[in-house]
Scaffold this motif. Structure first.
Motif, PDB file in Angstrom:
ATOM      1  N   CYS A 254       0.838  -1.202   0.000  1.00 39.33           N
ATOM      2  CA  CYS A 254       0.000   0.000   0.000  1.00 39.33           C
ATOM      3  C   CYS A 254       0.873   1.253   0.000  1.00 39.33           C
ATOM      4  O   CYS A 254       0.601   2.228  -0.715  1.00 39.33           O
ATOM      5  CB  CYS A 254      -0.925   0.012   1.212  1.00 39.33           C
ATOM      6  N   ALA A 255       1.925   1.236   0.822  1.00 40.40           N
ATOM      7  CA  ALA A 255       2.818   2.394   0.911  1.00 40.40           C
ATOM      8  C   ALA A 255       3.703   2.507  -0.313  1.00 40.40           C
ATOM      9  O   ALA A 255       3.891   3.606  -0.866  1.00 40.40           O
ATOM     10  CB  ALA A 255       3.669   2.283   2.179  1.00 40.40           C
ATOM     11  N   LYS A 256       4.217   1.395  -0.783  1.00 41.45           N
ATOM     12  CA  LYS A 256       5.174   1.417  -1.892  1.00 41.45           C
ATOM     13  C   LYS A 256       4.518   1.736  -3.223  1.00 41.45           C
ATOM     14  O   LYS A 256       5.053   2.519  -4.030  1.00 41.45           O
ATOM     15  CB  LYS A 256       5.888   0.062  -1.973  1.00 41.45           C
ATOM     16  N   VAL A 257       3.346   1.150  -3.466  1.00 44.11           N
ATOM     17  CA  VAL A 257       2.698   1.298  -4.777  1.00 44.11           C
ATOM     18  C   VAL A 257       1.775   2.510  -4.821  1.00 44.11           C
ATOM     19  O   VAL A 257       1.675   3.191  -5.842  1.00 44.11           O
ATOM     20  CB  VAL A 257       1.911   0.022  -5.130  1.00 44.11           C
ATOM     21  N   MET A 258       1.092   2.804  -3.714  1.00 38.07           N
ATOM     22  CA  MET A 258       0.107   3.881  -3.709  1.00 38.07           C
ATOM     23  C   MET A 258       0.497   5.077  -2.838  1.00 38.07           C
ATOM     24  O   MET A 258      -0.175   6.110  -2.880  1.00 38.07           O
ATOM     25  CB  MET A 258      -1.252   3.348  -3.243  1.00 38.07           C
ATOM     26  N   GLY A 259       1.534   4.929  -2.035  1.00 36.62           N
ATOM     27  CA  GLY A 259       1.933   6.027  -1.168  1.00 36.62           C
ATOM     28  C   GLY A 259       0.993   6.239   0.001  1.00 36.62           C
ATOM     29  O   GLY A 259       0.932   7.335   0.564  1.00 36.62           O
ATOM     30  N   VAL A 260       0.252   5.196   0.400  1.00 41.79           N
ATOM     31  CA  VAL A 260      -0.712   5.303   1.493  1.00 41.79           C
ATOM     32  C   VAL A 260      -0.130   4.621   2.728  1.00 41.79           C
ATOM     33  O   VAL A 260       0.144   3.418   2.701  1.00 41.79           O
ATOM     34  CB  VAL A 260      -2.058   4.658   1.113  1.00 41.79           C
ATOM     35  N   PRO A 261       0.060   5.354   3.840  1.00 43.88           N
ATOM     36  CA  PRO A 261       0.657   4.764   5.036  1.00 43.88           C
ATOM     37  C   PRO A 261      -0.280   3.771   5.716  1.00 43.88           C
ATOM     38  O   PRO A 261      -1.496   3.787   5.507  1.00 43.88           O
ATOM     39  CB  PRO A 261       0.921   5.984   5.930  1.00 43.88           C
ATOM     40  N   ALA A 262       0.308   2.932   6.573  1.00 45.38           N
ATOM     41  CA  ALA A 262      -0.434   1.828   7.185  1.00 45.38           C
ATOM     42  C   ALA A 262      -1.632   2.302   7.997  1.00 45.38           C
ATOM     43  O   ALA A 262      -2.665   1.636   8.017  1.00 45.38           O
ATOM     44  CB  ALA A 262       0.501   0.997   8.069  1.00 45.38           C
ATOM     45  N   GLU A 263      -1.518   3.463   8.655  1.00 41.70           N
ATOM     46  CA  GLU A 263      -2.629   3.918   9.496  1.00 41.70           C
ATOM     47  C   GLU A 263      -3.831   4.362   8.669  1.00 41.70           C
ATOM     48  O   GLU A 263      -4.923   4.572   9.220  1.00 41.70           O
ATOM     49  CB  GLU A 263      -2.185   5.045  10.430  1.00 41.70           C
ATOM     50  N   PHE A 264      -3.666   4.505   7.360  1.00 39.88           N
ATOM     51  CA  PHE A 264      -4.783   4.845   6.482  1.00 39.88           C
ATOM     52  C   PHE A 264      -5.210   3.634   5.647  1.00 39.88           C
ATOM     53  O   PHE A 264      -5.917   3.788   4.652  1.00 39.88           O
ATOM     54  CB  PHE A 264      -4.414   6.023   5.582  1.00 39.88           C
ATOM     55  N   CYS A 265      -4.779   2.445   6.054  1.00 36.78           N
ATOM     56  CA  CYS A 265      -5.167   1.207   5.382  1.00 36.78           C
ATOM     57  C   CYS A 265      -6.046   0.410   6.347  1.00 36.78           C
ATOM     58  O   CYS A 265      -5.582  -0.042   7.398  1.00 36.78           O
ATOM     59  CB  CYS A 265      -3.942   0.398   4.988  1.00 36.78           C
ATOM     60  N   ARG A 284      -9.228   5.361  12.984  1.00 41.14           N
ATOM     61  CA  ARG A 284      -9.965   6.060  14.046  1.00 41.14           C
ATOM     62  C   ARG A 284      -9.021   6.452  15.177  1.00 41.14           C
ATOM     63  O   ARG A 284      -9.067   7.586  15.676  1.00 41.14           O
ATOM     64  CB  ARG A 284     -11.095   5.187  14.579  1.00 41.14           C
ATOM     65  N   ASN A 285      -8.141   5.536  15.589  1.00 42.60           N
ATOM     66  CA  ASN A 285      -7.200   5.835  16.657  1.00 42.60           C
ATOM     67  C   ASN A 285      -6.207   6.917  16.242  1.00 42.60           C
ATOM     68  O   ASN A 285      -5.827   7.773  17.047  1.00 42.60           O
ATOM     69  CB  ASN A 285      -6.450   4.570  17.084  1.00 42.60           C
ATOM     70  N   HIS A 286      -5.787   6.881  14.993  1.00 43.16           N
ATOM     71  CA  HIS A 286      -4.879   7.916  14.476  1.00 43.16           C
ATOM     72  C   HIS A 286      -5.547   9.285  14.546  1.00 43.16           C
ATOM     73  O   HIS A 286      -4.931  10.267  14.966  1.00 43.16           O
ATOM     74  CB  HIS A 286      -4.498   7.587  13.028  1.00 43.16           C
ATOM     75  N   TRP A 287      -6.805   9.343  14.162  1.00 45.91           N
ATOM     76  CA  TRP A 287      -7.548  10.603  14.188  1.00 45.91           C
ATOM     77  C   TRP A 287      -7.766  11.089  15.614  1.00 45.91           C
ATOM     78  O   TRP A 287      -7.722  12.292  15.895  1.00 45.91           O
ATOM     79  CB  TRP A 287      -8.883  10.414  13.472  1.00 45.91           C
ATOM     80  N   LEU A 288      -7.977  10.151  16.546  1.00 45.96           N
ATOM     81  CA  LEU A 288      -8.188  10.510  17.945  1.00 45.96           C
ATOM     82  C   LEU A 288      -6.891  10.798  18.693  1.00 45.96           C
ATOM     83  O   LEU A 288      -6.914  11.200  19.861  1.00 45.96           O
ATOM     84  CB  LEU A 288      -8.944   9.389  18.671  1.00 45.96           C
ATOM     85  N   LYS A 290      -4.627   8.531  19.481  1.00 47.64           N
ATOM     86  CA  LYS A 290      -4.245   7.403  20.327  1.00 47.64           C
ATOM     87  C   LYS A 290      -3.084   6.654  19.687  1.00 47.64           C
ATOM     88  O   LYS A 290      -3.126   6.329  18.502  1.00 47.64           O
ATOM     89  CB  LYS A 290      -5.430   6.449  20.518  1.00 47.64           C
ATOM     90  N   THR A 291      -2.058   6.390  20.444  1.00 47.34           N
ATOM     91  CA  THR A 291      -0.882   5.703  19.925  1.00 47.34           C
ATOM     92  C   THR A 291      -0.600   4.440  20.730  1.00 47.34           C
ATOM     93  O   THR A 291      -1.076   4.280  21.854  1.00 47.34           O
ATOM     94  CB  THR A 291       0.349   6.619  19.974  1.00 47.34           C
ATOM     95  N   GLY A 292       0.192   3.561  20.130  1.00 43.26           N
ATOM     96  CA  GLY A 292       0.607   2.355  20.817  1.00 43.26           C
ATOM     97  C   GLY A 292      -0.463   1.296  20.963  1.00 43.26           C
ATOM     98  O   GLY A 292      -0.297   0.341  21.730  1.00 43.26           O
TER      99      GLY A 292
END
Length: 452
Positions: A254-265, A284-288, A290-292
């Motif tokens: 996803c990141a290599k071919v489309m440039g989309v990071p894991a948190e948006f997959c 959802r956690n990325h938007w809020l 929340k990490t880890g």
């Protein structure tokens, strides 16, 4: 005798309470309310579904001796293949869905829902989609790697993604599978346009189809850098049709071919037999902020998901792998409790799926996988779409077949899509790469163009 008919006071009150629970969103769990509604739903389904009542009686379980939701017997997903499973008269059917046939493509399940259950189905999944796939935006351009419901009217994924398009898509959102096959030129053109315009897009489709796309792009030296905020949502199961691909490798692609990071997959798990779609929590956690927190699928207040020992049926401790069992109040029309063949484990307040218990050598058996792999072709738009013992088969199953299209006049009419000058702005070097993909991609709009 108590009245359990579709418009009885008991069923209407149950539906109203479920709708009220859905309206509260995903943030608040209420075990007491869930237990109350689960017992009501069990009572309804025990008295309304003969095959399920027989199953319960064989276990010595009735509404009179159950006190907790986790004591309610589960109906195996295979039950839907063998008999009618509906807690209402079929004359009240509003929507019929045929499942993908992952376990046996020749014996898909038939799922029937009445009007109020269809409304609950749409509302519940709209809430889930907003919270887990679009928490940060209201609408976005959607690139849907599925056929529309007009092409595959009984395909659950097509029906669900039409709701997605209506609720969250912009006017330029597109279905990318026509009766003639996958509209590859439209997809690549849309990706290029997104790069140029800086407008984020959402790519949504079957996991196997996305793996195929990523592998194909890598083989032909194609990659994209989609704008920040773009996202990829996959679902439908991945059974190794196009080679081994772990979830970790998928996210790397996803990141290599489309440039989309894991948190948006975001991966989603849905099935016809159990209504609610379950989403990864990462976006959802990325938007809020929340990490880890590990990636897993969270259960909304109207559902519970447990993992059981395949031999004993008893609930396993968190972290141990077993069979996934869903309790879903929105499934009032069918079965509250569905025992799946999916393997997974419980984690925190949700679960994660890792595969299927019956996936031996079934890499190309699902309808979408056969469709993408080009094993068969479709013959007509209506060809056996609702035929006895089949799913919305020929169109949805085989429309991506290599170098072949539909046969009838109606198919040909639907297959025509005006590409016009959509490719005029594609750089010559990219155009050459696209041409080299033929004849598989059948990029008819590109074949007659000359590089400058």
């Amino acid at each position: 005798m108590k009245d359990y008919s579709i418009n009885s006071e008991f069923v209407v009150r149950l539906d109203e309470k479920i709708q009220s629970l859905i309206a509260k969103g995903v943030a608040t769990q209420d075990d007491e309310v869930f237990n109350e509604l689960a017992l009501m739903e069990f009572e309804l389904q025990y008295h309304s579904i003969k095959a399920y009542r027989e199953l319960c009686d064989n276990q010595g379980v009735t509404p009179d001796n159950v006190r907790s939701w986790d004591e309610i017997p589960a109906g195996p997903s295979e039950l839907f293949k063998k008999t009618l499973v509906a807690a209402f008269p079929l004359s009240e059917t509003e929507l019929t869905i045929m499942t993908s046939g992952t376990s046996n493509p020749n014996a898909p399940s038939k799922i029937f829902r009445d009007k109020r259950c269809v409304d609950m189905y749409y509302r519940a999944n709209a809430v889930m989609t907003k919270e887990y796939l679009f928490p940060d935006v209201d609408r976005m351009k959607l690139l849907l790697m599925v056929p529309s419901p007009k092409v595959a009217p009984s395909m659950g994924m097509a029906i669900g993604l039409e709701q997605l398009r209506q609720n969250f898509g912009t006017e330029d959102s597109r279905y990318l599978i026509s009766p003639a096959g996958m509209e590859w030129e439209l997809l690549f053109s849309a990706l290029h346009e997104a790069e140029e315009a800086g407008e984020p897009v959402a790519i949504v489709g079957a996991t196997s189809g996305l793996v195929f796309l990523f592998n194909f792009c890598q083989e032909h030296g194609l990659s994209f850098q989609l704008p920040p905020g773009s996202r990829i949502c996959d679902g439908g199961g991945y059974l190794g049709t196009f080679g081994e691909c772990s979830r970790e490798h998928y996210l790397e692609l996803c990141a290599k071919v489309m440039g989309v990071p894991a948190e948006f997959c975001v991966n989603t798990l849905g099935s016809g037999e159990s209504t609610t779609n379950y989403f990864d929590n990462v976006l959802r956690n990325h938007w809020l902020g929340k990490t880890g927190i590990p990636r897993y699928k969270e259960c909304p207040p109207w559902t519970r998901t447990i993992v059981v020992d395949p031999r004993t049926g008893r609930r396993l401790p968190k972290g141990e792998v077993g069979l996934i069992r869903h309790y879903d109040l929105v499934n009032r029309a069918n079965l509250l409790v569905v025992q799946t063949n999916n393997l997974g484990y419980e984690i925190e307040d949700g679960f994660e799926i890792i595969g299927r218990a019956d996936a031996r050598d079934k890499g190309t058996t699902t309808f979408l996988n056969r469709m993408i792999s080009g094993l068969e072709t479709c013959s007509t738009v209506a060809d056996g779409m609702l035929a006895e013992g089949q799913s919305c088969s020929t169109v949805a199953d085989r429309m991506l077949a290599e170098g072949r299209s539909c046969s009838t006049v109606a198919d040909d009419m639907l297959a025509r899509s005006p590409h016009g000058g959509k490719f005029a702005n594609i750089p010559p070097e990219r155009l050459e790469k696209l041409k080299k993909m033929c004849p598989f991609l059948q990029l008819k709009g590109l074949l007659n163009k000359k590089s400058r």
